[in-house]
Scaffold this motif. Structure first.
Motif, PDB file in Angstrom:
ATOM      1  N   ASN A  17       0.922  -1.232   0.015  1.00 57.24           N
ATOM      2  CA  ASN A  17      -0.088   0.063  -0.011  1.00 57.24           C
ATOM      3  C   ASN A  17       0.882   1.303   0.016  1.00 57.24           C
ATOM      4  OD1 ASN A  17      -2.082  -1.816   0.095  1.00 57.24           O
ATOM      5  ND2 ASN A  17      -2.662  -1.185   2.273  1.00 57.24           N
ATOM      6  N   SER A  18       2.402   1.267  -0.177  1.00 55.79           N
ATOM      7  CA  SER A  18       3.018   2.031  -0.072  1.00 55.79           C
ATOM      8  C   SER A  18       3.052   3.302   0.860  1.00 55.79           C
ATOM      9  CB  SER A  18       2.835   3.047  -1.438  1.00 55.79           C
ATOM     10  OG  SER A  18       3.184   2.141  -2.500  1.00 55.79           O
ATOM     11  N   CYS A  19       2.992   2.467   2.256  1.00 52.91           N
ATOM     12  CA  CYS A  19       2.758   3.331   3.467  1.00 52.91           C
ATOM     13  C   CYS A  19       3.972   4.027   3.893  1.00 52.91           C
ATOM     14  CB  CYS A  19       2.310   2.309   4.572  1.00 52.91           C
ATOM     15  SG  CYS A  19       0.566   1.691   4.207  1.00 52.91           S
ATOM     16  N   ARG A  20       4.061   5.266   4.197  1.00 49.49           N
ATOM     17  CA  ARG A  20       5.173   6.035   4.320  1.00 49.49           C
ATOM     18  C   ARG A  20       5.404   6.187   6.041  1.00 49.49           C
ATOM     19  NH1 ARG A  20       2.375   9.041   0.709  1.00 49.49           N
ATOM     20  NH2 ARG A  20       2.539  10.890   2.071  1.00 49.49           N
ATOM     21  N   VAL A  21       4.519   5.953   6.744  1.00 48.11           N
ATOM     22  CA  VAL A  21       4.728   6.049   8.177  1.00 48.11           C
ATOM     23  C   VAL A  21       4.082   5.065   8.905  1.00 48.11           C
ATOM     24  CG1 VAL A  21       3.985   7.390  10.342  1.00 48.11           C
ATOM     25  CG2 VAL A  21       4.040   8.587   7.998  1.00 48.11           C
ATOM     26  N   GLY A  22       5.052   4.239   9.801  1.00 47.96           N
ATOM     27  CA  GLY A  22       4.603   3.186  10.828  1.00 47.96           C
ATOM     28  C   GLY A  22       5.620   2.099  10.852  1.00 47.96           C
ATOM     29  N   PRO A  23       5.615   1.265  11.592  1.00 44.68           N
ATOM     30  CA  PRO A  23       4.344   1.085  12.308  1.00 44.68           C
ATOM     31  C   PRO A  23       4.381   1.915  13.656  1.00 44.68           C
ATOM     32  CG  PRO A  23       5.890  -0.806  12.777  1.00 44.68           C
ATOM     33  CD  PRO A  23       6.445   0.265  11.539  1.00 44.68           C
ATOM     34  N   ILE A  24       3.208   2.323  14.169  1.00 43.42           N
ATOM     35  CA  ILE A  24       3.081   3.125  15.363  1.00 43.42           C
ATOM     36  C   ILE A  24       2.025   2.420  16.108  1.00 43.42           C
ATOM     37  CG2 ILE A  24       2.127   5.332  16.368  1.00 43.42           C
ATOM     38  CD1 ILE A  24       2.581   6.858  13.717  1.00 43.42           C
ATOM     39  N   SER A  25       2.590   2.080  17.277  1.00 43.59           N
ATOM     40  CA  SER A  25       2.046   0.998  18.207  1.00 43.59           C
ATOM     41  C   SER A  25       1.439   2.003  19.407  1.00 43.59           C
ATOM     42  CB  SER A  25       2.855  -0.150  18.659  1.00 43.59           C
ATOM     43  OG  SER A  25       3.264  -0.938  17.644  1.00 43.59           O
ATOM     44  N   ALA A  26       0.048   1.540  19.769  1.00 42.31           N
ATOM     45  CA  ALA A  26      -0.326   1.970  20.865  1.00 42.31           C
ATOM     46  C   ALA A  26      -1.303   1.233  21.757  1.00 42.31           C
ATOM     47  CB  ALA A  26      -1.464   3.239  20.351  1.00 42.31           C
ATOM     48  N   GLN A  27      -1.015   1.143  23.015  1.00 50.17           N
ATOM     49  CA  GLN A  27      -1.721   0.297  23.938  1.00 50.17           C
ATOM     50  C   GLN A  27      -3.248   1.229  24.099  1.00 50.17           C
ATOM     51  OE1 GLN A  27      -0.086  -2.548  25.333  1.00 50.17           O
ATOM     52  NE2 GLN A  27      -1.902  -3.054  26.092  1.00 50.17           N
ATOM     53  N   ILE A  28      -4.340   0.550  23.832  1.00 48.96           N
ATOM     54  CA  ILE A  28      -5.534   1.058  23.762  1.00 48.96           C
ATOM     55  C   ILE A  28      -6.511   0.621  24.987  1.00 48.96           C
ATOM     56  CG2 ILE A  28      -5.570   1.701  21.245  1.00 48.96           C
ATOM     57  CD1 ILE A  28      -7.756  -0.484  20.953  1.00 48.96           C
ATOM     58  N   SER A  29      -5.961  -0.351  25.510  1.00 49.22           N
ATOM     59  CA  SER A  29      -6.618  -0.867  26.704  1.00 49.22           C
ATOM     60  C   SER A  29      -5.393  -1.869  27.278  1.00 49.22           C
ATOM     61  CB  SER A  29      -7.800  -1.640  26.291  1.00 49.22           C
ATOM     62  OG  SER A  29      -7.836  -2.829  25.808  1.00 49.22           O
ATOM     63  N   PRO A  30      -5.873  -2.364  28.604  1.00 48.73           N
ATOM     64  CA  PRO A  30      -4.845  -3.153  29.354  1.00 48.73           C
ATOM     65  C   PRO A  30      -4.225  -4.530  28.575  1.00 48.73           C
ATOM     66  CG  PRO A  30      -6.398  -2.483  30.773  1.00 48.73           C
ATOM     67  CD  PRO A  30      -6.952  -2.187  29.608  1.00 48.73           C
ATOM     68  N   SER A  31      -5.180  -5.085  27.412  1.00 50.10           N
ATOM     69  CA  SER A  31      -4.722  -6.031  26.742  1.00 50.10           C
ATOM     70  C   SER A  31      -4.627  -5.736  25.393  1.00 50.10           C
ATOM     71  CB  SER A  31      -5.173  -7.332  27.190  1.00 50.10           C
ATOM     72  OG  SER A  31      -6.739  -7.399  27.400  1.00 50.10           O
ATOM     73  N   VAL A  32      -4.904  -4.962  24.770  1.00 45.40           N
ATOM     74  CA  VAL A  32      -5.191  -4.348  23.266  1.00 45.40           C
ATOM     75  C   VAL A  32      -4.301  -3.326  22.719  1.00 45.40           C
ATOM     76  CG1 VAL A  32      -6.856  -3.657  21.448  1.00 45.40           C
ATOM     77  CG2 VAL A  32      -7.702  -4.983  23.455  1.00 45.40           C
ATOM     78  N   THR A  33      -3.575  -3.824  21.859  1.00 46.85           N
ATOM     79  CA  THR A  33      -2.348  -2.879  21.201  1.00 46.85           C
ATOM     80  C   THR A  33      -2.863  -2.773  19.871  1.00 46.85           C
ATOM     81  OG1 THR A  33      -0.835  -3.816  22.663  1.00 46.85           O
ATOM     82  CG2 THR A  33      -0.331  -2.552  20.637  1.00 46.85           C
ATOM     83  N   ARG A  34      -2.853  -1.588  19.238  1.00 50.04           N
ATOM     84  CA  ARG A  34      -3.188  -1.186  17.908  1.00 50.04           C
ATOM     85  C   ARG A  34      -1.795  -0.704  17.272  1.00 50.04           C
ATOM     86  NH1 ARG A  34      -6.702   3.225  18.223  1.00 50.04           N
ATOM     87  NH2 ARG A  34      -4.840   4.396  18.157  1.00 50.04           N
ATOM     88  N   HIS A  35      -1.453  -1.489  15.879  1.00 48.15           N
ATOM     89  CA  HIS A  35      -0.365  -1.092  15.243  1.00 48.15           C
ATOM     90  C   HIS A  35      -0.820  -0.446  13.988  1.00 48.15           C
ATOM     91  CE1 HIS A  35       1.742  -3.825  17.872  1.00 48.15           C
ATOM     92  NE2 HIS A  35       0.631  -4.822  17.779  1.00 48.15           N
ATOM     93  N   THR A  36      -0.451   0.666  13.539  1.00 47.20           N
ATOM     94  CA  THR A  36      -0.734   1.482  12.301  1.00 47.20           C
ATOM     95  C   THR A  36       0.318   1.751  11.484  1.00 47.20           C
ATOM     96  OG1 THR A  36      -2.535   2.301  14.112  1.00 47.20           O
ATOM     97  CG2 THR A  36      -2.499   3.434  11.930  1.00 47.20           C
ATOM     98  N   TRP A  37      -0.139   1.712  10.131  1.00 50.79           N
ATOM     99  CA  TRP A  37       0.905   2.358   9.280  1.00 50.79           C
ATOM    100  C   TRP A  37      -0.151   3.102   8.416  1.00 50.79           C
ATOM    101  CZ3 TRP A  37       1.054  -2.482  11.097  1.00 50.79           C
ATOM    102  CH2 TRP A  37       2.497  -2.918  11.094  1.00 50.79           C
ATOM    103  N   THR A  38       0.432   4.296   8.274  1.00 50.48           N
ATOM    104  CA  THR A  38      -0.710   5.434   7.413  1.00 50.48           C
ATOM    105  C   THR A  38       0.295   6.238   6.524  1.00 50.48           C
ATOM    106  OG1 THR A  38       0.199   7.128   8.864  1.00 50.48           O
ATOM    107  CG2 THR A  38      -1.437   5.992   9.726  1.00 50.48           C
TER     108      THR A  38
END
Length: 108
Positions: A30-51
């Motif tokens: 997808n030719s993503c230029r940013v990421g991965p950016i990881s964020a803990q959104i709750s005690p056991s859920v992590t979101r990894h994002t490429w933007t």
């Protein structure tokens, strides 16, 4: 968008290694230029994002520690079938809806 639990162990053929490959492959495709950016959104859920991807085709992976092979926040008692615990920390249906609503299909 992928939602999954990490493996309980990490053998050489681990699905965790596979997930890293898959999500990076999607980010590359997808030719993503940013990421991965990881964020803990709750005690056991992590979101990894490429933007900043071509055609706004962002890549997002949610990992859920301690969850079973179930649908997060479902009312269906999947845990009685030996599929493991159901997390209530994230609602998979709403999360998917939010993702697709903010990333409409382009060029179709």
């Amino acid at each position: 968008l992928m939602i999954r639990r990490p493996p309980r162990s990490t053998p050489l053929y681990s699905s965790a290694a596979s997930d890293v490959y898959k999500r990076q492959t999607w980010a590359d495709r997808n030719s993503c230029r940013v990421g991965p950016i990881s964020a803990q959104i709750s005690p056991s859920v992590t979101r990894h994002t490429w933007t900043k991807c071509a055609l706004q085709a962002d890549v997002v992976l949610y990992t859920i520690a301690g969850a079973g092979h179930t649908w997060p926040d479902t009312d269906v008692p999947l845990d009685v079938f030996g599929l493991g615990p159901i997390t209530r920390e994230i609602n998979a249906s709403q999360t998917m809806w939010d993702f697709f609503e903010s990333h409409p299909r382009r060029g179709a």
